[in-house]
Design an enzyme around this catalytic site. Structure first.
Site, PDB file in Angstrom:
ATOM      1  CB  CYS A  12      58.963 -10.062 111.309  1.00  0.00           C
ATOM      2  SG  CYS A  12      59.488  -8.547 110.463  1.00  0.00           S
ATOM      3  CG  HIS A 124      66.766   3.138 112.647  1.00  0.00           C
ATOM      4  ND1 HIS A 124      65.540   2.899 112.063  1.00  0.00           N
ATOM      5  CD2 HIS A 124      67.424   1.946 112.643  1.00  0.00           C
ATOM      6  CE1 HIS A 124      65.458   1.627 111.734  1.00  0.00           C
ATOM      7  NE2 HIS A 124      66.587   1.025 112.074  1.00  0.00           N
ATOM      8  CD  GLU A 126      60.546   2.073 113.225  1.00  0.00           C
ATOM      9  OE1 GLU A 126      59.698   2.265 114.116  1.00  0.00           O
ATOM     10  OE2 GLU A 126      61.224   1.021 113.137  1.00  0.00           O
TER      11      GLU A 126
END
Length: 308
Positions: A12, A124, A126
């Site tokens: 991406c 995680h 993030e």
């Protein structure tokens, strides 16, 4: 035997940008450059950058003073950012701009005295970075399941808003959001869904692929959140799905009695790995390789101007 290739798949814009930042920093400064956490969750990519001189660390305390430090695409907390400044580092931020948007939203809501509820997976990177955008430890509450929503400590005098990890399953996230709205009818919603465009597009592409496939191969590392969500989508539909780093992980028994194999790649997996799988399957008797139509992506995130 046919092979169906999902579209879109693979890198991406945020991943492209993060890798380019590391490569540009190496070109500008020479090796070593230090990267806080894996810049993206893909073994092939990380190993390639290590070979070029990138050093990946989990703790800024492991970085000598006055070195080049790059924050991974997953983002970092305010505390990590401050710690990195304190060692005199030259800092380049490879945080995905869509993650940065979530960080800014958390900070804005805190200033407005909102209690923020973050939907995401505990541990995680993030999520750790997003939780760390608040200067107050209790400003952001993390939920992973509907049961977590039931256990929320909700003050009657507090305003609430929610945000999400960008790489979650759209379907699973929606069920949690629906329950949040049931528990907190006045909860403030993001102006736009925080699930990123690439996550949504790749999940939609897998759902299309599963209509025609008997088994699914997903190029992606085991610690890649978005790749794992692709596997889960196929399994919920009832299709066997396998997360692989490359052709060495393939078991030929997966294809026994199978006439159509679906192939996709998580947002941090390069196309070269997909093509290696295609060549492998051709060698094993695949007679057709078909690109399945999907959304065309034309988003580009530029690297910081000092690296251009």
């Amino acid at each position: 035997m046919k092979v169906l290739l999902a579209n879109p798949r693979g890198f991406c814009a945020g991943v492209d940008r993060a890798i380019e930042i590391v490569e540009c920093a190496l070109k500008l400064h020479g090796a070593p450059v230090y990267v806080r956490h894996e810049v993206v969750h893909n073994k092939f990519v990380v190993d390639g950058l290590k070979n070029k001189g990138a050093v990946f660390v989990e703790d800024i305390a492991d970085v000598p003073n006055n070195q080049v430090v790059i924050f991974s695409a997953h983002g970092v907390s305010i505390a990590v950012r401050r710690q990195t400044h304190n060692i005199g580092a030259i800092i380049y931020d490879a945080t995905c701009p869509l993650v940065t948007k979530v960080h800014k939203e958390v900070a804005r809501k805190q200033k407005q005295n909102y209690q923020v509820i973050l939907i995401g997976h505990k541990g995680h990177p993030e999520v750790e970075g997003t939780l760390g955008q608040s200067s107050e430890s209790n400003c952001v509450q993390l939920v992973e399941t509907i049961e977590d929503v039931e256990r929320l400590n909700l003050s009657k005098n507090m305003s609430f808003s929610y945000t999400t990890q960008t790489t979650l399953s759209i379907d699973d996230t929606q069920s949690i959001i629906d329950y949040l709205k049931l528990r907190i009818p006045t909860i403030d919603m993001p102006k736009k869904d925080d699930i990123c465009y690439a996550t949504q597009n790749r999940q939609d592409a897998v759902k299309i692929l599963m209509q025609f496939s008997s088994v699914l191969l997903i190029l992606g590392s085991s610690n890649s959140s978005n790749s794992n969500r692709l596997r889960e989508i196929a399994e919920k539909i009832g299709i066997p799905a396998y997360l692989i780093d490359g052709i060495d992980n393939i078991d030929e028994l997966w294809f026994k009695g199978v006439d159509t194999i679906g192939v996709t790649a998580g947002a941090s997996a390069p196309e070269v790995l997909v093509q290696e799988v295609v060549h492998y399957l051709r060698d094993k008797g695949a007679t057709k390789v078909i690109e399945v139509g999907g959304v065309k992506e034309n988003i580009h995130f530029p690297v910081p101007k000092e690296l251009r």
